[in-house]
Design a protein around this motif. Structure first.
Motif, PDB file in Angstrom:
ATOM      1  N   GLU A 100       0.829  -1.207   0.000  1.00 25.16           N
ATOM      2  CA  GLU A 100       0.000   0.000   0.000  1.00 25.16           C
ATOM      3  C   GLU A 100       0.863   1.256   0.000  1.00 25.16           C
ATOM      4  O   GLU A 100       0.561   2.237  -0.687  1.00 25.16           O
ATOM      5  CB  GLU A 100      -0.911  -0.031   1.234  1.00 25.16           C
ATOM      6  N   GLU A 101       1.962   1.218   0.760  1.00 27.73           N
ATOM      7  CA  GLU A 101       2.844   2.390   0.863  1.00 27.73           C
ATOM      8  C   GLU A 101       3.491   2.720  -0.482  1.00 27.73           C
ATOM      9  O   GLU A 101       3.579   3.892  -0.875  1.00 27.73           O
ATOM     10  CB  GLU A 101       3.934   2.129   1.915  1.00 27.73           C
ATOM     11  N   GLU A 102       3.923   1.688  -1.200  1.00 29.35           N
ATOM     12  CA  GLU A 102       4.557   1.913  -2.503  1.00 29.35           C
ATOM     13  C   GLU A 102       3.545   2.455  -3.514  1.00 29.35           C
ATOM     14  O   GLU A 102       3.869   3.348  -4.304  1.00 29.35           O
ATOM     15  CB  GLU A 102       5.163   0.599  -3.019  1.00 29.35           C
ATOM     16  N   THR A 103       2.333   1.927  -3.494  1.00 28.55           N
ATOM     17  CA  THR A 103       1.292   2.422  -4.403  1.00 28.55           C
ATOM     18  C   THR A 103       0.960   3.875  -4.092  1.00 28.55           C
ATOM     19  O   THR A 103       0.797   4.697  -5.005  1.00 28.55           O
ATOM     20  CB  THR A 103       0.024   1.546  -4.297  1.00 28.55           C
ATOM     21  N   ALA A 104       0.848   4.211  -2.801  1.00 27.91           N
ATOM     22  CA  ALA A 104       0.562   5.595  -2.398  1.00 27.91           C
ATOM     23  C   ALA A 104       1.659   6.539  -2.881  1.00 27.91           C
ATOM     24  O   ALA A 104       1.385   7.648  -3.368  1.00 27.91           O
ATOM     25  CB  ALA A 104       0.416   5.677  -0.881  1.00 27.91           C
ATOM     26  N   ALA A 117      -4.718  12.399  -0.753  1.00 29.32           N
ATOM     27  CA  ALA A 117      -5.532  11.745  -1.787  1.00 29.32           C
ATOM     28  C   ALA A 117      -4.891  10.433  -2.224  1.00 29.32           C
ATOM     29  O   ALA A 117      -5.576   9.417  -2.392  1.00 29.32           O
ATOM     30  CB  ALA A 117      -5.712  12.680  -2.980  1.00 29.32           C
ATOM     31  N   ALA A 118      -3.567  10.437  -2.395  1.00 25.62           N
ATOM     32  CA  ALA A 118      -2.862   9.232  -2.820  1.00 25.62           C
ATOM     33  C   ALA A 118      -3.013   8.112  -1.798  1.00 25.62           C
ATOM     34  O   ALA A 118      -3.218   6.939  -2.145  1.00 25.62           O
ATOM     35  CB  ALA A 118      -1.386   9.542  -3.053  1.00 25.62           C
ATOM     36  N   SER A 119      -2.939   8.467  -0.527  1.00 23.49           N
ATOM     37  CA  SER A 119      -3.058   7.472   0.543  1.00 23.49           C
ATOM     38  C   SER A 119      -4.461   6.870   0.592  1.00 23.49           C
ATOM     39  O   SER A 119      -4.625   5.654   0.774  1.00 23.49           O
ATOM     40  CB  SER A 119      -2.708   8.112   1.889  1.00 23.49           C
ATOM     41  N   LEU A 120      -5.481   7.711   0.415  1.00 23.13           N
ATOM     42  CA  LEU A 120      -6.868   7.223   0.425  1.00 23.13           C
ATOM     43  C   LEU A 120      -7.116   6.251  -0.730  1.00 23.13           C
ATOM     44  O   LEU A 120      -7.749   5.207  -0.564  1.00 23.13           O
ATOM     45  CB  LEU A 120      -7.838   8.401   0.334  1.00 23.13           C
ATOM     46  N   LEU A 121      -6.590   6.594  -1.912  1.00 19.81           N
ATOM     47  CA  LEU A 121      -6.750   5.708  -3.060  1.00 19.81           C
ATOM     48  C   LEU A 121      -6.018   4.392  -2.843  1.00 19.81           C
ATOM     49  O   LEU A 121      -6.554   3.313  -3.107  1.00 19.81           O
ATOM     50  CB  LEU A 121      -6.213   6.387  -4.328  1.00 19.81           C
ATOM     51  N   ALA A 122      -4.772   4.475  -2.367  1.00 21.97           N
ATOM     52  CA  ALA A 122      -3.972   3.266  -2.153  1.00 21.97           C
ATOM     53  C   ALA A 122      -4.613   2.352  -1.115  1.00 21.97           C
ATOM     54  O   ALA A 122      -4.607   1.125  -1.257  1.00 21.97           O
ATOM     55  CB  ALA A 122      -2.558   3.654  -1.721  1.00 21.97           C
TER      56      ALA A 122
END
Length: 357
Positions: A100-104, A117-122
């Motif tokens: 999840e961290e890498e995707t964010a 926003a990136a964290s919520l999506l990931a």
């Protein structure tokens, strides 16, 4: 095949959850509706956030299916390109990473550093959902994943359907479809959106669908209902009005949704005379209609064969591009389409349109 169906139902629900998160979480909803002006108006990530949401869903489905069924990697196709350019002019390829961290972190580069926003999506992408209940026990289909390919229509937030269609690589015949409707109804208690899913499998003598088969009875042609786009050609509207009556023409948005209306029995037929839909729009619902005894035919070819005195209905296939076209148009349904649950009703529609197009 039962395992693949269960997985597709699960990733369809994950996709629906991403769509709901985009509408429910303030930082993401702001990106959906925000209109930049002045010096910021060329920031692509804001203008294309709907597209980014689609790509995120598409790549999530591709990642999850490819992880469980590696023999399908390279045969999972989608509507969207996964390459973006951020506000700094950097090209970013959107993929789902192992954590999840890498995707964010990757999404933050597309979103010009918007880590919230990136964290919520990931988080939505990597969320583990419980298995979706479906009566798949005992479902045995003599196919292996190495024979299959997939078309994904990630969601189109304006029409709100997740479409995942599975077809045979050899023939292009649709054999399995999953449809998820993320915004089907609101929870009376919490007020949040709740979804609904539909699925079907059709191969050989095996036809199983989560929607019950229609009871055709002796329906008169005057009672036929047809769903159309509001922009459909006037000559088509007039021909169908003469056949069905003016009160039996229904107008709706979204090709996938209109085929779903036929699947659910809300309409008998869906007609589109333009080549404005694509393989990812029709593959999933086509499989459900086949499981119900119907199908999706190429309108132009069906009209042509009828004019030549034949009774052939050419159903759409999904494995061959139109090589004379470029880009997405290679995968368009150029002859238009007609979706149906009852072939006898379809013949009346084709006869009414004969010589008009």
């Amino acid at each position: 095949m039962a395992d693949l169906l269960r997985l597709l139902l699960q990733v369809g629900e994950k996709a629906a959850n991403v769509a709901r998160v985009c509408r429910q979480e303030a930082p993401l909803f702001q990106l959906l509706v925000q209109e930049k002006t002045g010096d910021d108006k060329n920031k692509k990530f804001v203008q294309d956030f709907k597209t980014l949401a689609d790509v995120v869903i598409q790549e999530m489905i591709r990642h999850d299916v490819g992880t469980q069924f590696p023999e399908m990697v390279g045969f999972i196709h989608g509507e969207e390109s996964n390459k973006f350019e951020n506000g700094l002019g950097e090209s970013v390829t959107v993929t789902v990473c192992s954590t999840e961290e890498e995707t964010a972190k990757l999404l933050a580069t597309v979103l010009d550093g918007d880590k919230t926003a990136a964290s919520l999506l990931a988080q939505a992408i990597h969320q583990d959902l419980a298995s979706i209940e479906a009566s798949t026990d005992g479902l045995t289909v003599p196919l292996s994943p190495s024979e299959l390919a997939i078309w994904i229509d990630p969601i189109g937030l304006h029409c709100a359907l997740v479409l995942i269609g599975v077809y045979l690589r050899s023939t292009g015949e649709p054999v399995m479809g999953v449809i998820n409707q993320p915004f089907n109804h609101k929870d009376p208690a919490g007020g949040g959106w709740r979804g609904k899913h539909y699925w079907g499998v059709s191969y050989g003598n095996i036809n199983v669908c989560s929607v019950s088969r229609p009871n055709h009875g002796s329906k008169s042609q005057q009672g036929l209902s047809v769903v159309l786009s509001a922009s459909e050609k006037q000559v088509v509207k007039e021909a169908l009005t003469s056949l069905c009556g003016p009160d039996k023409l229904i107008y709706a948005s979204g090709a996938g949704y209109k085929i779903l209306c036929v699947i659910q029995g809300l309409s008998d037929i869906y007609i589109l005379s333009e080549g404005s839909t694509f393989k990812w729009d029709s593959c999933a619902p086509h499989a459900l209609l086949r499981a119900l005894g119907g199908g999706v035919a190429d309108l132009s070819k069906s009209l042509q064969s009828t004019c030549e005195g034949q009774e052939t209905l050419t159903e759409l296939t999904y494995n061959q591009p139109y090589t004379q076209h470029k880009g997405a148009d290679r995968w368009a349904n150029h002859g238009g389409l007609v979706a149906f649950r009852d072939s006898s009703q379809l013949r009346s529609i084709i006869d009414a349109l004969k010589g008009k197009l």
